[in-house]
Design an enzyme around this catalytic site. Sequence first.
Site, PDB file in Angstrom:
ATOM      1  N   HIS A 176       0.444  -1.176  -0.031  1.00 42.50           N
ATOM      2  CA  HIS A 176      -0.339  -0.412  -0.041  1.00 42.50           C
ATOM      3  C   HIS A 176       0.796   1.446  -0.466  1.00 42.50           C
ATOM      4  CE1 HIS A 176      -2.790   2.929   1.157  1.00 42.50           C
ATOM      5  NE2 HIS A 176      -4.228   2.022   2.065  1.00 42.50           N
ATOM      6  N   GLU A 194      -0.545   1.086  -5.394  1.00 41.95           N
ATOM      7  CA  GLU A 194      -0.594   0.394  -4.514  1.00 41.95           C
ATOM      8  C   GLU A 194      -0.332  -1.330  -5.712  1.00 41.95           C
ATOM      9  OE1 GLU A 194      -3.763  -0.295  -1.305  1.00 41.95           O
ATOM     10  OE2 GLU A 194      -3.803   2.139  -1.857  1.00 41.95           O
TER      11      GLU A 194
HETATM   12  C1  BG6 Z   1      -7.952   2.182   0.324  1.00 42.94           C
HETATM   13  C2  BG6 Z   1      -8.258   1.993   0.012  1.00 42.94           C
HETATM   14  O1  BG6 Z   1      -5.998   1.442  -0.545  1.00 42.94           O
HETATM   15  O2  BG6 Z   1      -6.654   2.338   1.498  1.00 42.94           O
HETATM   16  C3  BG6 Z   1      -9.123   2.816   0.627  1.00 42.94           C
HETATM   17  O3  BG6 Z   1      -8.666   1.510  -1.387  1.00 42.94           O
HETATM   18  C4  BG6 Z   1      -8.687   3.365   2.552  1.00 42.94           C
HETATM   19  O4  BG6 Z   1     -10.708   2.885   0.894  1.00 42.94           O
HETATM   20  C5  BG6 Z   1      -7.396   3.390   2.280  1.00 42.94           C
HETATM   21  O5  BG6 Z   1      -9.208   4.315   2.810  1.00 42.94           O
HETATM   22  C6  BG6 Z   1      -6.805   4.163   3.971  1.00 42.94           C
HETATM   23  O6  BG6 Z   1      -6.879   2.515   5.032  1.00 42.94           O
HETATM   24  P1  BG6 Z   1      -6.474   2.419   6.005  1.00 42.94           P
HETATM   25  O7  BG6 Z   1      -7.011   1.376   6.843  1.00 42.94           O
HETATM   26  O8  BG6 Z   1      -5.313   2.632   6.117  1.00 42.94           O
HETATM   27  O9  BG6 Z   1      -7.379   3.801   6.627  1.00 42.94           O
END
Ligand code: BG6
Length: 314
Positions: A182, A286
């Site tokens: 991510h 990502e």
């Molecule tokens: C992204 C998702 O990968 O991660 C989003 O597509 C999400 O929907 C974002 O809001 C952040 O996620 P988190 O759990 O780290 O706040």
Amino acid sequence: MKNNAQAIKDKLKALNDRFAIVATEGQIEFELGHNEVILAEVANQQAKSTISLHGGLIMTFQPKKQEPVLWISPFGYLNETAKSIRGGIPICWPWFGPHATDDSQPRHGFARSVLWEVVETQKTIEGAIQLTLELHNTPETQTQWPHTTRLQLVVSIGKQLEVRLITHNRGQTPFVLTEALHTYFMVSDVTQIAIHGLEGCQYLDKVDNSTQRKTQTGPVTIQGETDRVYLDTTADCVIEDPRLKRRIRIAKENSRSTVVWNPWIEKAKAMKDLGQIGYLNMVCVETANALDNAVTVAPNEVHQLQAVISIEPL
Ligand code: BG6
């Protein structure tokens, strides 16, 4: 409390005794960060990087004479749900997004919020430093993921950043997983960048409730909240940043999805760990296998998700 502090000190010493590499041309050492989190600090002639054992989070990567490549929250504390620090490269595994059947499970799986173990450090012949972390099944993770797996994260810090997330199925039955590296990239101004490589791809648009598949026309540009899962794409992505005069190339292997995310103003405010204008300096691109691109891993098989991140002048 005292015993705990001593135990952490002892662990740090043991890690340095066994895994530190100290040489003028490249080194890795273990240090204590905020909240008693152990950090691997890497520096060599090509780049520097910090990796947290909490979540196996690659927090920073900065090639020599370059701006940082990854964005990390200046509010570098573990966030409100103690999932992980926002930024760097959180590991989403063994599921991406919400759990398929159980809303009480954490979004993006548990790998980003548990402690990883160091199993190897080495210097490669190209002069990069390579760190291997491992995540084992514990009674707690077993309740969330009832499969016998060994998960390894192999990070190589050199001119480029190479990240491999390796899932071994050590059980008797196949399992299906979704996953993502991510990655939060640092950009000069998200409204001024263009992301190439996804032209013509189909995507699900979470901002539009993922109601229908859309097709990408031209490069991706960000002018508002963006949350898209591009499917069936193995292409490299390139973030073109005219103000920083650079391209960030993300080359990937065994990844059939790419997620592009920027929360924009309102959602960023609600998150607290992005700051007032944090959303302007970051974009997530990502390397993933999500939704229809879920991966089945047979017993004794190994699946390796890989991203190689490099900088090119613009
Ligand atoms: C992204 C998702 O990968 O991660 C989003 O597509 C999400 O929907 C974002 O809001 C952040 O996620 P988190 O759990 O780290 O706040």
